[in-house]
Design a protein around this motif. Structure first.
Motif, PDB file in Angstrom:
ATOM      1  N   ALA A   1     -19.312  77.112  26.264  1.00 14.81           N
ATOM      2  CA  ALA A   1     -18.967  75.885  25.541  1.00 14.81           C
ATOM      3  C   ALA A   1     -19.142  74.647  26.416  1.00 14.81           C
ATOM      4  N   VAL A   2     -20.384  74.392  26.781  1.00 12.10           N
ATOM      5  CA  VAL A   2     -20.725  73.210  27.581  1.00 12.10           C
ATOM      6  C   VAL A   2     -21.909  72.507  26.935  1.00 12.10           C
ATOM      7  N   PRO A   3     -22.180  71.250  27.304  1.00 11.18           N
ATOM      8  CA  PRO A   3     -23.340  70.557  26.732  1.00 11.18           C
ATOM      9  C   PRO A   3     -24.649  71.227  27.116  1.00 11.18           C
ATOM     10  N   ALA A   4     -25.626  71.113  26.245  1.00  6.27           N
ATOM     11  CA  ALA A   4     -26.972  71.568  26.601  1.00  6.27           C
ATOM     12  C   ALA A   4     -27.496  70.751  27.774  1.00  6.27           C
ATOM     13  N   PHE A   5     -27.207  69.426  27.738  1.00  4.93           N
ATOM     14  CA  PHE A   5     -27.621  68.523  28.813  1.00  4.93           C
ATOM     15  C   PHE A   5     -26.466  67.568  29.127  1.00  4.93           C
ATOM     16  N   PHE A   6     -26.202  67.399  30.400  1.00  2.69           N
ATOM     17  CA  PHE A   6     -25.185  66.444  30.833  1.00  2.69           C
ATOM     18  C   PHE A   6     -25.826  65.072  31.051  1.00  2.69           C
ATOM     19  N   ASP A   7     -25.008  64.026  30.905  1.00  7.40           N
ATOM     20  CA  ASP A   7     -25.503  62.683  31.199  1.00  7.40           C
ATOM     21  C   ASP A   7     -25.637  62.464  32.702  1.00  7.40           C
ATOM     22  N   TYR A   8     -24.758  63.138  33.450  1.00  8.18           N
ATOM     23  CA  TYR A   8     -24.751  62.947  34.898  1.00  8.18           C
ATOM     24  C   TYR A   8     -24.677  64.305  35.593  1.00  8.18           C
ATOM     25  N   GLU A   9     -25.463  64.460  36.630  1.00 12.16           N
ATOM     26  CA  GLU A   9     -25.454  65.715  37.391  1.00 12.16           C
ATOM     27  C   GLU A   9     -24.086  65.972  38.005  1.00 12.16           C
ATOM     28  N   GLN A  10     -23.394  64.885  38.411  1.00  9.28           N
ATOM     29  CA  GLN A  10     -22.077  65.053  39.034  1.00  9.28           C
ATOM     30  C   GLN A  10     -21.078  65.670  38.055  1.00  9.28           C
ATOM     31  N   THR A  11     -21.196  65.304  36.772  1.00 11.98           N
ATOM     32  CA  THR A  11     -20.306  65.881  35.760  1.00 11.98           C
ATOM     33  C   THR A  11     -20.533  67.382  35.641  1.00 11.98           C
ATOM     34  N   LYS A  12     -21.790  67.771  35.638  1.00 12.39           N
ATOM     35  CA  LYS A  12     -22.120  69.205  35.568  1.00 12.39           C
ATOM     36  C   LYS A  12     -21.543  69.937  36.775  1.00 12.39           C
TER      37      LYS A  12
END
Length: 324
Positions: A180-191
């Motif tokens: 249950a995570v985004p397909a793509f994050f807006d920021y690498e740091q968030t991932k």
């Protein structure tokens, strides 16, 4: 005729008839004998073993393509029987039915099966016949939550991932594990921050223990775009950047160039899909492709060494085999 002379005559008649494709009348004229004598010479040639005839069942087009693709790419190829005159929907359906059968043969007790999401995978799992296999677990290989603003309130992305994994688990009376995570994050740091969370690490650990991975190939060039491109997961800027970086498609929402390279494509640092170097370590990797417009992307996936088992419709198989 002496035995030696007779055998020479049998050989001469057989060679003219079976190799040179001459008629019996022509052979009779050339040898100075009657047509009935030629017939007896041919019969005797077969009886003496001078002529040996073997009959083989014809190799159908799909079987020939399977052999050719196996030789070219070192994969176990399976080609669905559907003619070029059949509709695209019929060819895709034939590939899904065959893929479900191949997948069913690969499912083993107490195994962890990893599944990517997408239209192709949805078609495949819906055609599983279902049977109880002890200890089977299914884990999602890439996140499906859509972070684009206009799609934030839509459950479609979550349902895509859930639908594939849960349908597969139900088919084998197994257990589903969702990502249950985004397909793509807006920021690498968030991932990277989320990757440190215990719940996320549990899924990532399961992914590393997968023994069978099942996935399709995505592309945004030609034909109908794959769901990751058509469902608003990527912005216009993302697509422009992918084109600038010469990406041709994706597997598990990780993008690749035509030569199979992927590491320095910027969007890959923000995607949640299984990296190709991790995917490559899974023992069996079943890829399903159902449209010729995906051949360029499929070649990239094959170049990256991500496939052990391949299911295709006949038109796609022909295009791949003949370099189109």
């Amino acid at each position: 005729m002496s035995t030696s002379f007779r055998e020479k005559a049998e050989f001469t008649a057989a060679q003219m008839y079976y190799v040179q494709n001459r008629t019996m009348e022509h052979i009779a004229h050339q040898m100075g004998v009657s047509r009935s004598t030629v017939s007896r010479l041919l019969r005797e040639a077969r009886e003496q073993g001078i002529v040996r005839i073997s009959v083989h069942p014809p190799m159908d087009r799909a079987s020939a393509l399977e052999h050719q693709l196996s030789q070219l790419f070192g994969v176990n190829a399976h080609v669905a029987q559907a003619g070029t005159r059949d509709s695209a929907a019929h060819r895709a359906d034939a590939a899904a039915v065959l893929a479900a059968a191949v997948l069913d043969q690969l499912v083993e007790p107490n195994s962890i099966v990893g599944l990517a999401w997408g239209a192709t995978m949805t078609s495949v799992v819906r055609r599983l016949q279902g049977r109880e296999v002890p200890g089977v677990q299914a884990v999602q290989l890439n996140g499906a939550v859509n972070s684009q603003p206009e799609f934030m309130d839509s459950p479609s992305g979550i349902n895509l991932g859930m639908g594939v994994v849960e349908h597969f688990a139900r088919a084998y009376d197994g257990r589903a594990h969702l990502f249950a995570v985004p397909a793509f994050f807006d920021y690498e740091q968030t991932k990277q921050a989320l990757w440190r969370e215990r719940s996320t690490r549990r899924i990532l650990d399961m992914q590393r223990r997968v023994s069978l991975a099942v996935f399709g190939v995505g592309t945004f060039s030609g034909g109908a775009p794959s769901q990751v491109y058509s469902e608003g997961y990527l912005s216009r800027e993302d697509l422009d950047q992918l084109n600038a970086e010469r990406a041709v498609g994706d597997v598990c929402t990780v993008f690749l160039r035509g030569d199979g390279s992927w590491r320095d494509i910027e969007l890959n640092s923000r995607c949640s899909g299984m990296p190709p170097d991790v995917l490559r370590r899974i023992p069996r990797r079943l890829c399903v492709v159902n449209s010729p417009h995906k051949v360029t992307a499929l070649r990239a996936v094959l170049e990256a060494g991500l496939v052990t088992d391949l299911v295709l419709d006949q038109s796609t198989a022909s295009a791949l085999a003949h370099g189109r």
